[in-house]
Scaffold this motif. Sequence first.
Motif, short mmCIF file in Angstrom:
data_model
loop_
_atom_site.label_atom_id
_atom_site.label_comp_id
_atom_site.label_asym_id
_atom_site.label_seq_id
_atom_site.Cartn_x
_atom_site.Cartn_y
_atom_site.Cartn_z
N ARG A 18 0.83 -1.20 0.00
CA ARG A 18 0.00 0.00 0.00
C ARG A 18 0.87 1.25 0.00
N ALA A 19 0.47 2.21 -0.81
CA ALA A 19 1.22 3.46 -0.90
C ALA A 19 1.27 4.18 0.44
N GLY A 20 0.16 4.14 1.18
CA GLY A 20 0.14 4.78 2.50
C GLY A 20 1.13 4.15 3.45
N THR A 21 1.35 2.85 3.31
CA THR A 21 2.33 2.16 4.15
C THR A 21 3.74 2.66 3.86
N VAL A 22 4.06 2.86 2.60
CA VAL A 22 5.38 3.36 2.22
C VAL A 22 5.61 4.75 2.79
N VAL A 23 4.59 5.60 2.70
CA VAL A 23 4.71 6.98 3.19
C VAL A 23 4.92 6.99 4.71
N ARG A 24 4.13 6.20 5.41
CA ARG A 24 4.28 6.16 6.87
C ARG A 24 5.60 5.53 7.29
N ALA A 25 6.06 4.54 6.52
CA ALA A 25 7.34 3.92 6.81
C ALA A 25 8.48 4.93 6.70
N THR A 26 8.36 5.86 5.75
CA THR A 26 9.38 6.90 5.59
C THR A 26 9.54 7.71 6.88
N ALA A 27 8.42 8.17 7.43
CA ALA A 27 8.46 8.95 8.66
C ALA A 27 8.89 8.10 9.85
N LEU A 28 8.41 6.86 9.90
CA LEU A 28 8.73 5.99 11.03
C LEU A 28 10.20 5.59 11.05
N VAL A 29 10.77 5.25 9.90
CA VAL A 29 12.19 4.90 9.83
C VAL A 29 13.04 6.11 10.22
N ALA A 30 12.66 7.29 9.74
CA ALA A 30 13.41 8.50 10.10
C ALA A 30 13.39 8.72 11.61
N LEU A 87 5.18 8.57 -5.57
CA LEU A 87 3.82 8.14 -5.27
C LEU A 87 2.86 9.33 -5.19
N VAL A 88 3.29 10.37 -4.48
CA VAL A 88 2.44 11.56 -4.35
C VAL A 88 2.26 12.22 -5.72
N ARG A 89 3.29 12.24 -6.52
CA ARG A 89 3.18 12.78 -7.88
C ARG A 89 2.12 12.02 -8.67
N GLY A 226 -0.31 9.70 4.05
CA GLY A 226 -0.86 8.36 3.96
C GLY A 226 -2.37 8.35 3.96
N ALA A 227 -3.00 9.34 4.60
CA ALA A 227 -4.46 9.40 4.63
C ALA A 227 -5.03 9.58 3.23
N GLU A 228 -4.43 10.49 2.45
CA GLU A 228 -4.91 10.69 1.08
C GLU A 228 -4.61 9.47 0.21
N LEU A 229 -3.42 8.93 0.32
CA LEU A 229 -3.04 7.80 -0.52
C LEU A 229 -3.85 6.55 -0.20
N ASP A 230 -4.28 6.42 1.03
CA ASP A 230 -5.12 5.27 1.40
C ASP A 230 -6.60 5.51 1.14
N GLY A 231 -6.96 6.73 0.72
CA GLY A 231 -8.36 7.04 0.46
C GLY A 231 -9.17 7.26 1.72
#
Length: 279
Positions: A18-30, A87-89, A226-231
């Motif tokens: 899921r795209a939202g998972t990738v986005v959240r993983a970015t912030a979480l890993v950081a 993904l956001v693009r 992630g909210a937008e990407l997950d709908g």
Amino acid sequence: RGWEAAARGMSQVVSQVRAGTVVRATALVAACVVATTTAVSAFLGDLPVDVSPVPMISDTFVRAPASYVARAGVAAVACLLLVTTLLVRSFLKAFACEDGSRKDAAFWRRVTECHSCVGAAAALALLVVAAVNDRENLPAHFAAASVFFLGTWLWHLCVFVQLCAHRSVTDAKSLQWKCVCVVTSGVSLAAFFAMCGVSLARFYEPIALCEWLAVVSIGGFTWSLGAELDGNAAGSAFAESIRAPPIPGRGMSLGSVWRGRAPDEGELLDVLVASASDE
């Protein structure tokens, strides 16, 4: 054939993330990387506590073993941020460009391409931050960090403005949170660079506080995408329109983008193919 089958299977698995998972993983890993380097540096007594109880984040990247974590971890965050930008693009071009006239749609597509390039440049600059710490080459580290901070803030600002102009893909709560993050990071960065321009030694503690505040705000904005990407940030009609088979539930996947509100199977395209065809 065995390798080809394995590659196809791996590609299919990756494309379903899921795209939202990738986005959240970015912030979480950081967050995990910075927390780890800070904790290790504090435990080993490598922080300048005689100067300030609050260290600059870059000062937690200097000495081993924290430097090893920083190099690998920040590089991973940079790669994830680059994927997040793509993904956001794809999301914005599919859902946040077509609400108005054809002329307006063309304008927003150009805007999306421009701010996506800025976001990608910021992610690449973060790779330089990972490779060179401030004790090895301070000018290069500071220049790369500046490109990362300013580029990410500008990208977030443009994404926020575009979402405000296309409210059918978001909601008030998500926009309010993004507004707080953009304003907070903008003010923090302005203060950060202003004080750095006067004297880093004299204003070390407030500069460090501004840096931490900016990083937290950038992470908060990135997480919220992630909210937008997950709908999940809009009404059910929009959520249904970006349903991504074969993943149960709502949301975009890593390997697919959509053209239009109600795509059929023939309109599912690999994100890399879609990106190449747009050029």
